[in-house]
Design a protein around this motif. Structure first.
Motif, PDB file in Angstrom:
ATOM      1  N   VAL A 138      32.330  38.251  38.142  1.00  0.00           N
ATOM      2  CA  VAL A 138      33.715  37.470  37.826  1.00  0.00           C
ATOM      3  C   VAL A 138      34.226  37.712  36.642  1.00  0.00           C
ATOM      4  O   VAL A 138      33.498  37.615  35.414  1.00  0.00           O
ATOM      5  CB  VAL A 138      33.013  36.016  37.875  1.00  0.00           C
ATOM      6  CG1 VAL A 138      34.457  34.868  37.779  1.00  0.00           C
ATOM      7  CG2 VAL A 138      32.323  35.564  39.378  1.00  0.00           C
ATOM      8  N   ILE A 139      35.332  38.306  36.319  1.00  0.00           N
ATOM      9  CA  ILE A 139      35.863  38.878  35.381  1.00  0.00           C
ATOM     10  C   ILE A 139      36.758  37.801  34.507  1.00  0.00           C
ATOM     11  O   ILE A 139      37.033  38.019  33.409  1.00  0.00           O
ATOM     12  CB  ILE A 139      36.694  40.036  35.407  1.00  0.00           C
ATOM     13  CG1 ILE A 139      38.125  39.938  36.366  1.00  0.00           C
ATOM     14  CG2 ILE A 139      35.625  41.277  35.968  1.00  0.00           C
ATOM     15  CD1 ILE A 139      38.763  41.325  36.392  1.00  0.00           C
ATOM     16  N   SER A 140      37.158  36.695  35.260  1.00  0.00           N
ATOM     17  CA  SER A 140      38.032  35.725  34.724  1.00  0.00           C
ATOM     18  C   SER A 140      37.757  34.461  35.766  1.00  0.00           C
ATOM     19  O   SER A 140      37.525  34.444  36.786  1.00  0.00           O
ATOM     20  CB  SER A 140      39.573  36.359  34.525  1.00  0.00           C
ATOM     21  OG  SER A 140      39.979  36.546  35.666  1.00  0.00           O
ATOM     22  N   GLY A 141      38.665  33.272  35.257  1.00  0.00           N
ATOM     23  CA  GLY A 141      38.892  32.168  36.113  1.00  0.00           C
ATOM     24  C   GLY A 141      39.525  32.280  37.410  1.00  0.00           C
ATOM     25  O   GLY A 141      39.414  31.657  38.259  1.00  0.00           O
ATOM     26  N   ASP A 142      40.427  33.624  37.389  1.00  0.00           N
ATOM     27  CA  ASP A 142      40.793  33.755  38.661  1.00  0.00           C
ATOM     28  C   ASP A 142      40.905  35.042  39.425  1.00  0.00           C
ATOM     29  O   ASP A 142      41.517  35.393  40.203  1.00  0.00           O
ATOM     30  CB  ASP A 142      42.644  33.575  38.318  1.00  0.00           C
ATOM     31  CG  ASP A 142      43.106  34.530  37.359  1.00  0.00           C
ATOM     32  OD1 ASP A 142      42.511  35.527  37.162  1.00  0.00           O
ATOM     33  OD2 ASP A 142      44.157  34.283  36.722  1.00  0.00           O
ATOM     34  N   ALA A 143      39.731  35.792  39.027  1.00  0.00           N
ATOM     35  CA  ALA A 143      39.601  37.065  39.459  1.00  0.00           C
ATOM     36  C   ALA A 143      37.947  37.637  39.569  1.00  0.00           C
ATOM     37  O   ALA A 143      37.378  37.282  38.562  1.00  0.00           O
ATOM     38  CB  ALA A 143      40.649  38.245  38.903  1.00  0.00           C
ATOM     39  N   HIS A 144      37.828  38.375  40.500  1.00  0.00           N
ATOM     40  CA  HIS A 144      36.541  39.005  40.529  1.00  0.00           C
ATOM     41  C   HIS A 144      36.562  40.434  41.306  1.00  0.00           C
ATOM     42  O   HIS A 144      37.398  40.597  41.878  1.00  0.00           O
ATOM     43  CB  HIS A 144      35.310  37.957  41.200  1.00  0.00           C
ATOM     44  CG  HIS A 144      35.813  37.693  42.748  1.00  0.00           C
ATOM     45  ND1 HIS A 144      36.092  36.745  43.080  1.00  0.00           N
ATOM     46  CD2 HIS A 144      35.357  38.500  43.837  1.00  0.00           C
ATOM     47  CE1 HIS A 144      36.171  36.801  44.434  1.00  0.00           C
ATOM     48  NE2 HIS A 144      35.684  38.114  44.830  1.00  0.00           N
ATOM     49  N   ILE A 145      35.528  41.154  41.112  1.00  0.00           N
ATOM     50  CA  ILE A 145      35.318  42.357  41.581  1.00  0.00           C
ATOM     51  C   ILE A 145      34.131  42.383  42.464  1.00  0.00           C
ATOM     52  O   ILE A 145      32.975  42.238  41.783  1.00  0.00           O
ATOM     53  CB  ILE A 145      35.402  43.391  40.525  1.00  0.00           C
ATOM     54  CG1 ILE A 145      36.983  43.499  39.966  1.00  0.00           C
ATOM     55  CG2 ILE A 145      35.203  44.892  41.337  1.00  0.00           C
ATOM     56  CD1 ILE A 145      37.102  44.683  39.038  1.00  0.00           C
ATOM     57  N   ASP A 146      34.079  42.738  43.428  1.00  0.00           N
ATOM     58  CA  ASP A 146      32.973  42.969  44.497  1.00  0.00           C
ATOM     59  C   ASP A 146      32.694  44.383  44.519  1.00  0.00           C
ATOM     60  O   ASP A 146      33.612  45.340  44.884  1.00  0.00           O
ATOM     61  CB  ASP A 146      33.288  42.482  45.847  1.00  0.00           C
ATOM     62  CG  ASP A 146      33.194  40.826  45.752  1.00  0.00           C
ATOM     63  OD1 ASP A 146      32.807  40.248  44.781  1.00  0.00           O
ATOM     64  OD2 ASP A 146      33.737  40.272  46.719  1.00  0.00           O
ATOM     65  N   ILE A 147      31.306  45.078  44.350  1.00  0.00           N
ATOM     66  CA  ILE A 147      30.912  46.140  44.463  1.00  0.00           C
ATOM     67  C   ILE A 147      29.992  46.277  45.944  1.00  0.00           C
ATOM     68  O   ILE A 147      28.748  46.058  45.587  1.00  0.00           O
ATOM     69  CB  ILE A 147      30.344  46.815  43.198  1.00  0.00           C
ATOM     70  CG1 ILE A 147      31.162  46.596  42.175  1.00  0.00           C
ATOM     71  CG2 ILE A 147      30.013  48.384  43.283  1.00  0.00           C
ATOM     72  CD1 ILE A 147      31.321  45.515  41.411  1.00  0.00           C
TER      73      ILE A 147
END
Length: 380
Positions: A138-147
């Motif tokens: 989770v990189i911010s309150g409105d975005a994440h990256i799944d790997i």
């Protein structure tokens, strides 16, 4: 009758719903920065430690998938509960992970990548989250990256993005084989924390959707984004409805009508999908890339509610298009279905002359007309 197409999409005004759900450039740049950072860190770790950890040295390949690659990414309606999601698959050649039994290989793959990402998250101020089929940052309150982690046949590893679609076979979770020769050797396998490996090739869906847009045009992509925004706005009832399911349903509706018969108007094109959506959502929805897979994973106890919400949207849009004669009411109707990001612009609504005339008649105060005096008549 009201034409609300320009509320949804227009090239002649800066305000429209599609622009309202577009992620800002800064948000996209943040996602891309994080993706690059993650890729580089994983590559470095494999370069330095893979031989000691796995017995041989290899560099993984990456493949961006999901809504970002389909160009259907919306800004979330309710952050941070909802977030933009970028999926970036990490691929190893099948021969590399075959050095161990399948169950041990999946666990080792996750253990290695998790350790790398936990350290990176700590450095960047991100949050690491363990998911069944991926590692999430989770990189911010409105975005994440799944790997998500994959094993791919060796012959396709180098030419990952150009690989041809392959036939897949699924295994039930309670009969998971723990020998590589019992798994399909020509399939892409997704590492799963609880189920070891599952046959899953995200490239197939991406290729299918790109071809679908080539056939039906950008309108199909836009309708998919409206449906996802509708799902997000009605999160309490529709949280179990996946983006892939909505995309496939929109595609099947366009196919059912036929390319030549899809309406030019944006609102009417949306309506042809909604007319069929509740029917699709009530039953099996075949994956266009694998007819044996059902992409409708809405729990049975939720399907009645989901189908009702789809019928509600259809009824409201149909009434707006065919019966509404006040632009203000048309805007309110669309807002009720899609949320506050619909522009508050009655001037973007087209109302036909017949509807205006009808509205004018109904707006006039009733006049009291005296009853005619009827004289007494005689007969004889």
């Amino acid at each position: 009758m009201a034409n609300v197409s320009k509320l949804l999409y227009t090239t002649t005004d800066i305000e429209c719903f599609l622009n309202g759900i577009d992620p800002e450039d800064a948000s996209i740049q943040q996602l891309l920065y994080a993706k690059t950072k993650i890729r580089n860190r994983i590559r470095e770790a494999f370069k330095e430690k893979s031989e000691a950890h796995f017995g041989s040295k290899i560099l993984p390949r990456f493949f961006t998938q999901g809504s970002y690659s389909y160009k259907t990414l919306n800004y979330p309606a309710f952050p941070p509960e909802q977030q933009m999601d970028l999926d970036d698959g990490c691929y190893l050649p099948l021969s590399f992970v075959k050095e161990e039994r399948p169950s041990k290989a999946a666990a080792a793959f996750f253990e290695f990548v998790d350790a790398v990402l936990i350290q990176l998250a700590d450095e960047e101020g991100w949050t690491f989250v363990e998911k069944p089929t991926c590692a999430r940052l989770v990189i911010s309150g409105d975005a994440h990256i799944d790997i998500p982690l994959y094993a791919i046949p060796d012959r396709e590893f180098v030419l990952l993005e150009k690989a041809m679609a392959q036939r897949t076979v699924t295994a039930s979770a309670d009969q998971r084989p723990d020998r590589w020769d019992a798994l399909p050797s020509n399939a892409v396998l997704l590492a799963h924390r609880d189920e070891d490996w599952k046959v899953s090739d995200p490239r197939k869906i991406r290729k299918w959707f790109e071809q679908a847009v080539e056939v039906h045009g950008e309108k199909l992509r836009r309708v998919c984004r409206y449906l996802k925004a509708w799902r997000d706005h009605n999160k309490d009832d529709l949280d179990k409805v996946s983006s892939i399911l909505l995309m496939v349903c929109a595609f099947y509706a366009f196919e059912e009508v036929g390319r030549q018969n899809v309406p030019v108007r944006e609102d009417e094109a949306m309506l042809i999908v909604l007319e069929r959506l509740s029917g699709y959502l009530s039953k099996k929805v075949e994956n266009p890339t694998d007819r044996n897979e059902d992409v409708n994973r809405i729990p049975n106890e939720k399907r009645f509610t989901v189908c009702n919400k789809a019928r509600e949207f259809e009824k409201r849009l149909r009434m707006t298009i065919h019966e509404c004669n006040v632009a203000r009411d048309a805007v309110d109707n669309i807002k009720a279905s899609l949320g506050v990001r619909v522009p508050d612009r009655p001037d973007l609504v087209g109302v036909t002359a017949a509807s205006l005339a009808k509205a004018a008649v109904h707006s006039q105060p009733k006049k009291e007309v005296a009853a005619p005096i009827v004289g007494r008549s005689t007969s004889g």
